[in-house]
Design an enzyme around this catalytic site. Sequence first.
Site, mmCIF file in Angstrom:
data_model
loop_
_atom_site.group_PDB
_atom_site.id
_atom_site.type_symbol
_atom_site.label_atom_id
_atom_site.label_comp_id
_atom_site.label_asym_id
_atom_site.label_seq_id
_atom_site.Cartn_x
_atom_site.Cartn_y
_atom_site.Cartn_z
ATOM 1 C CE LYS A 31 -84.521 111.783 -55.634
ATOM 2 N NZ LYS A 31 -84.830 111.055 -54.382
ATOM 3 N NE ARG A 106 -83.702 116.657 -50.975
ATOM 4 C CZ ARG A 106 -82.844 115.800 -51.531
ATOM 5 N NH1 ARG A 106 -82.267 116.082 -52.675
ATOM 6 N NH2 ARG A 106 -82.598 114.644 -50.955
ATOM 7 N NE ARG A 145 -78.601 105.394 -50.969
ATOM 8 C CZ ARG A 145 -79.420 106.351 -51.402
ATOM 9 N NH1 ARG A 145 -79.802 106.379 -52.671
ATOM 10 N NH2 ARG A 145 -79.880 107.264 -50.586
ATOM 11 N NE ARG A 151 -75.910 109.517 -49.542
ATOM 12 C CZ ARG A 151 -76.987 109.946 -50.162
ATOM 13 N NH1 ARG A 151 -77.255 109.565 -51.392
ATOM 14 N NH2 ARG A 151 -77.831 110.751 -49.541
ATOM 15 N NE ARG A 163 -81.121 111.378 -46.534
ATOM 16 C CZ ARG A 163 -80.651 110.240 -47.065
ATOM 17 N NH1 ARG A 163 -80.144 109.312 -46.281
ATOM 18 N NH2 ARG A 163 -80.696 110.047 -48.353
HETATM 19 P P1 AMP Z 1 -79.500 113.178 -51.939
HETATM 20 O O1 AMP Z 1 -78.209 112.642 -52.480
HETATM 21 O O2 AMP Z 1 -80.381 113.754 -52.999
HETATM 22 O O3 AMP Z 1 -80.216 112.202 -51.051
HETATM 23 O O4 AMP Z 1 -79.096 114.400 -50.997
HETATM 24 C C1 AMP Z 1 -78.306 114.220 -49.831
HETATM 25 C C2 AMP Z 1 -78.406 115.442 -48.925
HETATM 26 O O5 AMP Z 1 -77.921 116.606 -49.635
HETATM 27 C C3 AMP Z 1 -79.813 115.822 -48.493
HETATM 28 O O6 AMP Z 1 -80.242 115.093 -47.359
HETATM 29 C C4 AMP Z 1 -79.642 117.311 -48.213
HETATM 30 O O7 AMP Z 1 -79.003 117.524 -46.974
HETATM 31 C C5 AMP Z 1 -78.690 117.748 -49.316
HETATM 32 N N1 AMP Z 1 -79.435 118.175 -50.534
HETATM 33 C C6 AMP Z 1 -79.431 117.546 -51.749
HETATM 34 N N2 AMP Z 1 -80.210 118.201 -52.635
HETATM 35 C C7 AMP Z 1 -80.736 119.257 -51.953
HETATM 36 C C8 AMP Z 1 -81.634 120.299 -52.296
HETATM 37 N N3 AMP Z 1 -82.180 120.380 -53.527
HETATM 38 N N4 AMP Z 1 -81.944 121.210 -51.347
HETATM 39 C C9 AMP Z 1 -81.404 121.152 -50.105
HETATM 40 N N5 AMP Z 1 -80.568 120.183 -49.704
HETATM 41 C C10 AMP Z 1 -80.224 119.247 -50.617
#
Ligand code: AMP
Length: 209
Positions: A31, A106, A145, A151, A163
């Site tokens: 994404k 989400r 990654r 991360r 996740r």
């Molecule tokens: P991502 O970079 O999109 O994989 O997000 C990393 C982490 O940030 C996720 O595993 C969640 O803990 C938090 N996070 C990101 N976007 C959201 C969202 N829309 N709602 C809740 N938690 C989020």
Amino acid sequence: SSIANRFVLISLFPYTIMLNLILFGPPGSGKGTQAERLEEAYNLVHISTGVLFRSEMDEGTELGIKANEYMSRGELVPDEVTIGMLKNKMLSHADAEGFIFDGFPRTAPQAEALDQLLKEMGQQIDALIMLDVPEDEIVKRIVLRGKDSNRPDDSDPEIVRKRFQVYQNKTAPIYDYYNEKGIAFKINGTGSIDDIFQNLCDTIDSLHV
Ligand code: AMP
């Protein structure tokens, strides 16, 4: 005369041609990479809630410290916190020609809040596009990654699994929410970055926005 009519319409509603997209898919589906390209190609503002949370963390803000409690466990940050942050970000780009949302919504309450917020701005989501990638491919990508992105939530297999679970249980149903509105699309998320980008552009260009 149809050209004249169109001219009248465009001058009356000069700001109605906007494009708001949700880029959807499991963690590691690409994404972020594709959203960056779409941002440039369609002149959209790219909003990634994951990126926003990580930058709050890096700055050591109260919001970042709170978000990290959840992120470090692979859980979702509470809706209230996430929606508030997203709203601020959108309002700071009031002049945007459209948004591309990456990693948001989400949960069902997030999707409803987003619809409401756009409605208040006289806008709407035009399409949700899902990057479809098989689970074994996803795990490989995230582990890769994790090796060079600092991360922590990518490096620990236990957190990656968590996740996924969260994605399946809470996030995957969002596809149906937009599918019922007739604006959900799925494209093959495997192959070269260029091919996937081309498929995304074809989907977007076929929208009747
Ligand atoms: P991502 O970079 O999109 O994989 O997000 C990393 C982490 O940030 C996720 O595993 C969640 O803990 C938090 N996070 C990101 N976007 C959201 C969202 N829309 N709602 C809740 N938690 C989020």
